[in-house]
Design a protein around this motif. Structure first.
Motif, PDB file in Angstrom:
ATOM      1  N   ARG A 108     -11.993  18.598 -29.879  1.00  0.00           N
ATOM      2  CA  ARG A 108     -11.261  17.842 -30.912  1.00  0.00           C
ATOM      3  C   ARG A 108     -11.192  16.367 -30.549  1.00  0.00           C
ATOM      4  NH1 ARG A 108      -5.743  19.573 -32.596  1.00  0.00           N
ATOM      5  NH2 ARG A 108      -6.324  18.307 -34.378  1.00  0.00           N
ATOM      6  N   ALA A 109     -11.078  16.089 -29.242  1.00  0.00           N
ATOM      7  CA  ALA A 109     -10.945  14.700 -28.788  1.00  0.00           C
ATOM      8  C   ALA A 109     -12.236  13.897 -28.997  1.00  0.00           C
ATOM      9  CB  ALA A 109     -10.527  14.660 -27.325  1.00  0.00           C
ATOM     10  N   ARG A 110     -13.312  14.578 -29.368  1.00  0.00           N
ATOM     11  CA  ARG A 110     -14.547  13.846 -29.670  1.00  0.00           C
ATOM     12  C   ARG A 110     -14.446  13.153 -31.026  1.00  0.00           C
ATOM     13  NH1 ARG A 110     -19.275  17.562 -26.939  1.00  0.00           N
ATOM     14  NH2 ARG A 110     -20.523  15.759 -27.470  1.00  0.00           N
ATOM     15  N   THR A 111     -13.397  13.491 -31.778  1.00  0.00           N
ATOM     16  CA  THR A 111     -13.148  12.810 -33.054  1.00  0.00           C
ATOM     17  C   THR A 111     -11.816  12.079 -32.991  1.00  0.00           C
ATOM     18  OG1 THR A 111     -11.891  14.617 -34.054  1.00  0.00           O
ATOM     19  CG2 THR A 111     -14.284  14.706 -34.287  1.00  0.00           C
ATOM     20  N   GLY A 112     -11.708  11.010 -33.759  1.00  0.00           N
ATOM     21  CA  GLY A 112     -10.434  10.302 -33.901  1.00  0.00           C
ATOM     22  C   GLY A 112     -10.124  10.232 -35.377  1.00  0.00           C
ATOM     23  N   MET A 113      -8.853  10.399 -35.738  1.00  0.00           N
ATOM     24  CA  MET A 113      -8.544  10.443 -37.170  1.00  0.00           C
ATOM     25  C   MET A 113      -7.529   9.363 -37.539  1.00  0.00           C
ATOM     26  SD  MET A 113      -8.601  13.398 -39.657  1.00  0.00           S
ATOM     27  CE  MET A 113      -7.741  13.665 -41.200  1.00  0.00           C
ATOM     28  N   VAL A 114      -7.780   8.765 -38.681  1.00  0.00           N
ATOM     29  CA  VAL A 114      -6.839   7.785 -39.238  1.00  0.00           C
ATOM     30  C   VAL A 114      -6.386   8.304 -40.600  1.00  0.00           C
ATOM     31  CG1 VAL A 114      -6.591   5.421 -40.084  1.00  0.00           C
ATOM     32  CG2 VAL A 114      -7.889   5.857 -37.993  1.00  0.00           C
ATOM     33  N   PHE A 115      -5.087   8.421 -40.769  1.00  0.00           N
ATOM     34  CA  PHE A 115      -4.523   9.008 -41.983  1.00  0.00           C
ATOM     35  C   PHE A 115      -4.080   7.913 -42.954  1.00  0.00           C
ATOM     36  CE2 PHE A 115      -3.873  11.866 -38.447  1.00  0.00           C
ATOM     37  CZ  PHE A 115      -4.230  13.094 -38.944  1.00  0.00           C
ATOM     38  N   GLN A 116      -3.829   8.357 -44.171  1.00  0.00           N
ATOM     39  CA  GLN A 116      -3.306   7.454 -45.191  1.00  0.00           C
ATOM     40  C   GLN A 116      -1.976   6.837 -44.717  1.00  0.00           C
ATOM     41  OE1 GLN A 116      -3.565   9.362 -49.000  1.00  0.00           O
ATOM     42  NE2 GLN A 116      -1.759   8.297 -49.734  1.00  0.00           N
ATOM     43  N   SER A 117      -1.180   7.652 -44.042  1.00  0.00           N
ATOM     44  CA  SER A 117       0.203   7.253 -43.724  1.00  0.00           C
ATOM     45  C   SER A 117       0.423   6.889 -42.256  1.00  0.00           C
ATOM     46  CB  SER A 117       1.141   8.390 -44.097  1.00  0.00           C
ATOM     47  OG  SER A 117       0.696   9.564 -43.410  1.00  0.00           O
ATOM     48  N   PHE A 118      -0.463   6.120 -41.687  1.00  0.00           N
ATOM     49  CA  PHE A 118      -0.346   5.470 -40.364  1.00  0.00           C
ATOM     50  C   PHE A 118       0.192   6.357 -39.231  1.00  0.00           C
ATOM     51  CE2 PHE A 118       1.657   2.545 -43.646  1.00  0.00           C
ATOM     52  CZ  PHE A 118       0.460   2.238 -44.240  1.00  0.00           C
ATOM     53  N   ASN A 119       1.401   6.925 -39.393  1.00  0.00           N
ATOM     54  CA  ASN A 119       1.989   7.791 -38.353  1.00  0.00           C
ATOM     55  C   ASN A 119       2.121   7.127 -36.979  1.00  0.00           C
ATOM     56  OD1 ASN A 119       1.763   9.665 -40.390  1.00  0.00           O
ATOM     57  ND2 ASN A 119       0.069  10.792 -39.495  1.00  0.00           N
ATOM     58  N   LEU A 120       2.506   5.865 -36.950  1.00  0.00           N
ATOM     59  CA  LEU A 120       2.755   5.230 -35.642  1.00  0.00           C
ATOM     60  C   LEU A 120       4.080   5.737 -35.083  1.00  0.00           C
ATOM     61  CD1 LEU A 120       1.777   1.519 -36.416  1.00  0.00           C
ATOM     62  CD2 LEU A 120       0.381   3.294 -35.319  1.00  0.00           C
ATOM     63  N   TRP A 121       4.224   5.698 -33.761  1.00  0.00           N
ATOM     64  CA  TRP A 121       5.504   6.081 -33.156  1.00  0.00           C
ATOM     65  C   TRP A 121       6.491   4.921 -33.306  1.00  0.00           C
ATOM     66  CZ3 TRP A 121       1.172   7.600 -29.841  1.00  0.00           C
ATOM     67  CH2 TRP A 121       0.926   8.970 -29.890  1.00  0.00           C
ATOM     68  N   VAL A 189     -16.754  10.108 -33.007  1.00  0.00           N
ATOM     69  CA  VAL A 189     -16.774  10.042 -34.479  1.00  0.00           C
ATOM     70  C   VAL A 189     -15.375   9.687 -34.974  1.00  0.00           C
ATOM     71  CG1 VAL A 189     -17.203  11.333 -36.607  1.00  0.00           C
ATOM     72  CG2 VAL A 189     -18.463  11.935 -34.528  1.00  0.00           C
ATOM     73  N   MET A 190     -15.310   8.692 -35.861  1.00  0.00           N
ATOM     74  CA  MET A 190     -14.018   8.341 -36.453  1.00  0.00           C
ATOM     75  C   MET A 190     -13.933   8.941 -37.854  1.00  0.00           C
ATOM     76  SD  MET A 190     -11.905   6.363 -34.654  1.00  0.00           S
ATOM     77  CE  MET A 190     -11.050   5.177 -35.689  1.00  0.00           C
ATOM     78  N   LEU A 191     -12.802   9.570 -38.144  1.00  0.00           N
ATOM     79  CA  LEU A 191     -12.564  10.171 -39.451  1.00  0.00           C
ATOM     80  C   LEU A 191     -11.436   9.396 -40.132  1.00  0.00           C
ATOM     81  CD1 LEU A 191     -12.405  13.887 -38.176  1.00  0.00           C
ATOM     82  CD2 LEU A 191     -14.426  12.668 -39.043  1.00  0.00           C
ATOM     83  N   PHE A 192     -11.675   8.955 -41.351  1.00  0.00           N
ATOM     84  CA  PHE A 192     -10.651   8.199 -42.079  1.00  0.00           C
ATOM     85  C   PHE A 192     -10.318   8.933 -43.379  1.00  0.00           C
ATOM     86  CE2 PHE A 192     -12.887   5.053 -39.560  1.00  0.00           C
ATOM     87  CZ  PHE A 192     -11.919   4.121 -39.193  1.00  0.00           C
ATOM     88  N   ASP A 193      -9.056   9.265 -43.569  1.00  0.00           N
ATOM     89  CA  ASP A 193      -8.668   9.923 -44.822  1.00  0.00           C
ATOM     90  C   ASP A 193      -7.896   8.949 -45.714  1.00  0.00           C
ATOM     91  OD1 ASP A 193      -8.209  11.665 -46.859  1.00  0.00           O
ATOM     92  OD2 ASP A 193      -7.062  13.126 -45.683  1.00  0.00           O
ATOM     93  N   GLU A 194      -8.597   8.371 -46.666  1.00  0.00           N
ATOM     94  CA  GLU A 194      -8.018   7.381 -47.583  1.00  0.00           C
ATOM     95  C   GLU A 194      -7.164   6.353 -46.837  1.00  0.00           C
ATOM     96  OE1 GLU A 194      -6.551   8.618 -51.300  1.00  0.00           O
ATOM     97  OE2 GLU A 194      -7.630  10.530 -51.294  1.00  0.00           O
ATOM     98  N   PRO A 195      -7.804   5.601 -45.933  1.00  0.00           N
ATOM     99  CA  PRO A 195      -7.041   4.699 -45.074  1.00  0.00           C
ATOM    100  C   PRO A 195      -6.333   3.569 -45.815  1.00  0.00           C
ATOM    101  CG  PRO A 195      -9.385   4.284 -44.861  1.00  0.00           C
ATOM    102  CD  PRO A 195      -9.250   5.534 -45.661  1.00  0.00           C
ATOM    103  N   THR A 196      -6.728   3.308 -47.058  1.00  0.00           N
ATOM    104  CA  THR A 196      -6.085   2.191 -47.773  1.00  0.00           C
ATOM    105  C   THR A 196      -5.266   2.637 -48.983  1.00  0.00           C
ATOM    106  OG1 THR A 196      -8.055   1.782 -49.139  1.00  0.00           O
ATOM    107  CG2 THR A 196      -7.911   0.566 -47.073  1.00  0.00           C
ATOM    108  N   SER A 197      -5.160   3.943 -49.189  1.00  0.00           N
ATOM    109  CA  SER A 197      -4.511   4.410 -50.422  1.00  0.00           C
ATOM    110  C   SER A 197      -3.004   4.143 -50.459  1.00  0.00           C
ATOM    111  CB  SER A 197      -4.756   5.904 -50.615  1.00  0.00           C
ATOM    112  OG  SER A 197      -6.110   6.105 -50.907  1.00  0.00           O
TER     113      SER A 197
END
Ligand code: ADP
Ligand code: MG
Length: 273
Positions: A108-121, A189-197
């Motif tokens: 799983r760590a071979r991918t990085g994901m960026v979500f619509q809703s940032f999820n920063l701590w 691999v970077m995965l982006f799910d609607e990063p600007t929505s």
């Protein structure tokens, strides 16, 4: 019960010949299907992402885009089919059994994901949001992790905010930090799910520009987006999902100027208007 069935069915797909896969593929998806509550939301999806390629996934709301992305990093478990990342099967080991947790975490760590809703701590400043996982998951030293984080913050234009807390940032700034945080784990691999929505329109450009810079640097990326001009400019391949089926995949020129299905023509007309 559900988990066991899923694993057995996933395991059965071991019969797909390895020779059918390109060794160089960063992501190789074969015959991927996934249902929720008896409704098939991904149907026999085949997709290859070559190293260094940017693939954008388009489609109406509910067409299965997020589910596809979430299967790639095993946030959702497919019912059938296989997914290889950098040549390694995710979720299922060589014996066709569910992967032990630790091994799964490594794939799983071979991918990085960026979500619509940032999820920063919220309780960590920008720098520490970026160093947290490299220190605690990769076992990097604080010095090493901070040096790398500062490079990444520079890359996404967030160096001046290294000491700021997420609540003081705009949405565009938060998303740029979230991108730096994902990059800090050095994914293939970077995965982006609607990063600007989730962003106000005037903040969309700064995030797309960071992603465009990453593509120029050769990062492999799979991006779900509704930004047509961006998709056209940045993609090596555009994929269109319709009710869980890939009905079109093409280079951006072909996709946007000469789509082969009526469904995509209609979709593009609607987006233009
Ligand atoms: P998209 O990202 O293209 O909008 P999704 O992949 O989020 O589409 O969803 C595809 C379909 O699957 C939708 O009908 C959605 O309601 C359904 N779905 C997604 N996730 C779940 C879930 N965890 N449980 C039940 N249904 C889900
Ligand atoms: Mg979605």
């Amino acid at each position: 019960m559900f988990e066991k069935n899923t694993s057995e069915r996933v395991g059965a797909e071991q019969t797909v010949p390895d020779a059918a896969r390109s060794e160089q593929a960063a992501v190789s998806i074969r015959h991927l299907s996934k249902s929720f509550d008896g409704v098939e939301v991904l149907r026999d999806v085949d997709l290859e992402v070559r190293e260094g390629d940017v693939v954008t996934i388009l489609g109406s709301s509910g067409s299965g885009k997020s589910t596809l992305l979430r299967c790639i990093n095993w946030l959702e478990q497919p019912d059938r089919g296989s997914i290889h990342i950098g040549g390694q099967r995710i979720g299922v080991n060589d014996a066709g059994r569910p992967m032990p947790v630790r091994e799964l975490a490594r794939v799983r760590a071979r991918t990085g994901m960026v979500f619509q809703s940032f999820n920063l701590w919220p309780h960590l400043n920008v720098l520490h949001n970026v160093t947290e996982a490299p220190i605690h998951v990769l076992g990097k030293s604080k010095t090493q992790a901070e040096a790398h984080a500062r490079e990444l913050l520079e890359k996404v234009g967030m160096s001046p905010k290294a000491d700021a807390y997420p609540s003081t940032l705009s949405g565009g700034q938060k998303q740029r930090v979230a991108i730096a945080r994902a990059l800090a784990m050095q994914p293939e691999v970077m995965l982006f799910d609607e990063p600007t929505s989730a962003l106000d329109p005037e903040l969309v450009g700064e995030v797309l520009s960071v992603i465009r810079d990453l593509s120029a640097e050769g990062y492999t990326m799979v991006i779900v987006t509704h930004e047509m001009a961006f998709s056209r400019a940045v993609s090596d391949k555009v994929v269109f999902l319709d009710k869980g089926l890939i009905i079109e995949q093409a280079d951006p020129e072909t996709f946007f100027t000469n789509p082969s299905t009526e469904r995509v023509r209609k979709f593009l007309e609607r987006e233009e208007s």
